[in-house]
Design an enzyme around this catalytic site. Structure first.
Site, PDB file in Angstrom:
ATOM      1  N   THR A  48     -10.141 -40.470  41.909  1.00  0.00           N
ATOM      2  CA  THR A  48     -10.204 -38.826  42.353  1.00  0.00           C
ATOM      3  C   THR A  48     -11.661 -38.231  43.453  1.00  0.00           C
ATOM      4  O   THR A  48     -11.502 -37.661  44.482  1.00  0.00           O
ATOM      5  CB  THR A  48     -10.220 -37.524  41.256  1.00  0.00           C
ATOM      6  OG1 THR A  48     -11.237 -38.503  40.600  1.00  0.00           O
ATOM      7  CG2 THR A  48      -9.111 -37.465  40.274  1.00  0.00           C
ATOM      8  N   THR A  49     -12.457 -39.495  42.728  1.00  0.00           N
ATOM      9  CA  THR A  49     -13.934 -39.399  43.771  1.00  0.00           C
ATOM     10  C   THR A  49     -13.224 -39.683  45.327  1.00  0.00           C
ATOM     11  O   THR A  49     -13.671 -39.516  46.405  1.00  0.00           O
ATOM     12  CB  THR A  49     -14.800 -40.562  43.130  1.00  0.00           C
ATOM     13  OG1 THR A  49     -15.074 -40.208  42.320  1.00  0.00           O
ATOM     14  CG2 THR A  49     -15.747 -40.314  44.294  1.00  0.00           C
ATOM     15  N   TYR A 111      -3.062 -29.934  34.749  1.00  0.00           N
ATOM     16  CA  TYR A 111      -2.579 -28.669  34.248  1.00  0.00           C
ATOM     17  C   TYR A 111      -1.116 -28.371  33.262  1.00  0.00           C
ATOM     18  O   TYR A 111      -0.616 -27.310  33.103  1.00  0.00           O
ATOM     19  CB  TYR A 111      -1.728 -27.996  35.390  1.00  0.00           C
ATOM     20  CG  TYR A 111      -1.025 -26.977  36.136  1.00  0.00           C
ATOM     21  CD1 TYR A 111      -2.187 -25.800  36.368  1.00  0.00           C
ATOM     22  CD2 TYR A 111      -0.205 -26.410  35.821  1.00  0.00           C
ATOM     23  CE1 TYR A 111      -1.453 -24.658  36.804  1.00  0.00           C
ATOM     24  CE2 TYR A 111       0.191 -25.261  35.817  1.00  0.00           C
ATOM     25  CZ  TYR A 111      -0.588 -24.508  36.192  1.00  0.00           C
ATOM     26  OH  TYR A 111      -0.276 -23.379  36.387  1.00  0.00           O
ATOM     27  N   TYR A 137      -7.773 -42.343  31.671  1.00  0.00           N
ATOM     28  CA  TYR A 137      -8.625 -41.694  32.443  1.00  0.00           C
ATOM     29  C   TYR A 137      -8.717 -40.117  31.769  1.00  0.00           C
ATOM     30  O   TYR A 137      -8.070 -39.324  32.195  1.00  0.00           O
ATOM     31  CB  TYR A 137      -8.660 -41.425  34.171  1.00  0.00           C
ATOM     32  CG  TYR A 137     -10.004 -40.221  34.409  1.00  0.00           C
ATOM     33  CD1 TYR A 137     -11.099 -40.267  33.709  1.00  0.00           C
ATOM     34  CD2 TYR A 137      -9.334 -40.561  35.862  1.00  0.00           C
ATOM     35  CE1 TYR A 137     -12.015 -39.975  34.722  1.00  0.00           C
ATOM     36  CE2 TYR A 137     -10.086 -39.542  36.235  1.00  0.00           C
ATOM     37  CZ  TYR A 137     -11.732 -39.516  35.995  1.00  0.00           C
ATOM     38  OH  TYR A 137     -12.555 -38.934  36.736  1.00  0.00           O
ATOM     39  N   ARG A 142     -11.818 -31.540  34.268  1.00  0.00           N
ATOM     40  CA  ARG A 142     -10.636 -31.250  34.872  1.00  0.00           C
ATOM     41  C   ARG A 142      -9.303 -31.269  34.919  1.00  0.00           C
ATOM     42  O   ARG A 142      -8.633 -30.260  35.523  1.00  0.00           O
ATOM     43  CB  ARG A 142     -10.636 -32.569  36.442  1.00  0.00           C
ATOM     44  CG  ARG A 142     -12.191 -33.076  37.147  1.00  0.00           C
ATOM     45  CD  ARG A 142     -11.710 -32.904  38.588  1.00  0.00           C
ATOM     46  NE  ARG A 142     -13.509 -33.046  39.287  1.00  0.00           N
ATOM     47  CZ  ARG A 142     -13.553 -32.909  40.320  1.00  0.00           C
ATOM     48  NH1 ARG A 142     -12.478 -33.184  41.451  1.00  0.00           N
ATOM     49  NH2 ARG A 142     -14.527 -33.242  41.321  1.00  0.00           N
ATOM     50  N   LYS A 166     -12.157 -44.633  30.350  1.00  0.00           N
ATOM     51  CA  LYS A 166     -13.045 -43.693  30.693  1.00  0.00           C
ATOM     52  C   LYS A 166     -12.963 -42.565  30.592  1.00  0.00           C
ATOM     53  O   LYS A 166     -12.525 -41.217  30.481  1.00  0.00           O
ATOM     54  CB  LYS A 166     -12.608 -43.939  32.562  1.00  0.00           C
ATOM     55  CG  LYS A 166     -13.713 -42.916  33.193  1.00  0.00           C
ATOM     56  CD  LYS A 166     -13.262 -43.027  34.521  1.00  0.00           C
ATOM     57  CE  LYS A 166     -14.056 -41.627  35.474  1.00  0.00           C
ATOM     58  NZ  LYS A 166     -14.213 -41.708  36.738  1.00  0.00           N
ATOM     59  N   ILE A 208     -17.476 -46.017  34.569  1.00  0.00           N
ATOM     60  CA  ILE A 208     -17.668 -45.878  36.093  1.00  0.00           C
ATOM     61  C   ILE A 208     -18.129 -44.403  36.825  1.00  0.00           C
ATOM     62  O   ILE A 208     -18.074 -43.672  36.762  1.00  0.00           O
ATOM     63  CB  ILE A 208     -16.005 -45.295  35.952  1.00  0.00           C
ATOM     64  CG1 ILE A 208     -15.481 -46.686  35.232  1.00  0.00           C
ATOM     65  CG2 ILE A 208     -15.317 -45.356  37.054  1.00  0.00           C
ATOM     66  CD1 ILE A 208     -13.391 -46.150  35.342  1.00  0.00           C
TER      67      ILE A 208
END
Length: 297
Positions: A48-49, A111, A137, A142, A166, A208
């Site tokens: 996502t980064t 979501y 992750y 988020r 993560k 991370i």
């Protein structure tokens, strides 16, 4: 670091774009060389980064292939490949493996808020589809829901290639359950830069990191010092980086860190919508901090 160990200092790599909104392959290669020189253990493109929601399958493949080629075995390439559609997440993981990824980082479905059994089945499908290590992750801030420690540990026990998590939360009870109860060979990484020092001191296996884009050598050194029990020296680095780490989230990641890298001459200040540049007042705060750290003059 053994390339079979998902531990140490991992960077959540930004994706550099050209002024024409294509992948800036020259800048991408420079970033990989920077991390090889700094001693980064694991490089993670297409997370996502790296603005993964805006990347096509072809771009994901291209980025991973370039990073793998440029790294040339000097660090592990663990590629982002996740979404909230299990079939699509499996296809992304397979695509990343074909491109040369040595491990897969797969974000928890967002979501649609599955049950814990839904999370279990999601990750089990991914793990059974690929022969590379899979990193769960978990990022409740988020995704708006949490993969419980019990579910993560169940996956680690049942799936031979579920290799790490993560854990990008500040839920210390969950973090400690993961650290205390993890099976042999399974590693627990923090995804929260502000928690690196306490997390590692409690027995965590690595990070991370977003800040590793800007200060890869210092993030690596911070982890090494804590692992060696040299906490006073680690505190000095932690205190030096604390404001930078906070400013990296003054707006949605990766906008602040990408702006920093542009000031440092490493990438263009180029984002894909819906991300846009920071407000000028926030840019000024980041610029002053980079100057104070000696990262720009």
């Amino acid at each position: 670091m053994s390339h079979h160990s998902i531990s140490g200092s991992a960077v959540a790599l930004v994706t550099p774009f050209t002024e024409n909104d294509t992948i800036d392959t020259a800048a991408l290669r420079r970033l990989v060389q920077l991390h090889c020189a700094a001693g980064t253990d694991i490089i993670i493109p297409c997370g996502t980064t790296g603005e993964s929601p805006t990347l096509s399958d072809e771009e994901q493949y291209e980025i991973i292939d370039i990073v793998r080629e440029e790294a040339d075995g000097r660090l592990m390439v663990a590629a982002g490949a996740g979404t909230n559609n299990t079939r699509k997440a499996v296809a992304m993981a397979e695509n990343a493996c074909r491109a040369g990824a040595e491990a897969i980082l797969s974000v928890a479905p967002y979501y649609n808020k599955p049950s814990q059994e839904g999370y279990y089945q999601h990750y089990r499908h991914i793990a059974e589809a690929v022969d590379k290590p899979v990193i769960i992750y978990n990022v409740p801030g988020r995704t708006s829901s949490n993969v419980s420690a019990d579910t993560i540990l169940r996956l680690a026990s049942d799936c031979r290639n579920i290799a790490a998590v993560k854990e990008a939360s500040d839920n210390m009870d969950q973090i400690m359950q993961l650290i205390d109860d993890k099976p042999d060979g399974f590693t627990v990484l923090t995804g929260e830069d502000p928690l690196i020092l306490p997390f590692m001191a409690l027995g965590g296996d690595g990070v991370i990191s977003v800040a590793a884009n800007q200060v890869p050598g210092e993030i690596k050194q911070l982890i090494t010092l804590v692992q060696a029990g040299r906490l006073e020296e680690a505190r000095l680095i932690n205190n030096r980086l604390r404001r930078l780490i906070r400013l990296n989230f003054i707006e949605s990641n990766p906008v602040p860190v990408k702006y920093s890298l542009a000031l440092m001459g490493l990438v263009r200040e180029s984002y894909r919508l819906p991300l846009v540049a920071m407000e000028e007042s926030k840019k000024e705060l980041m610029k002053k901090e980079l100057e104070s750290l000696g990262l720009i003059s």
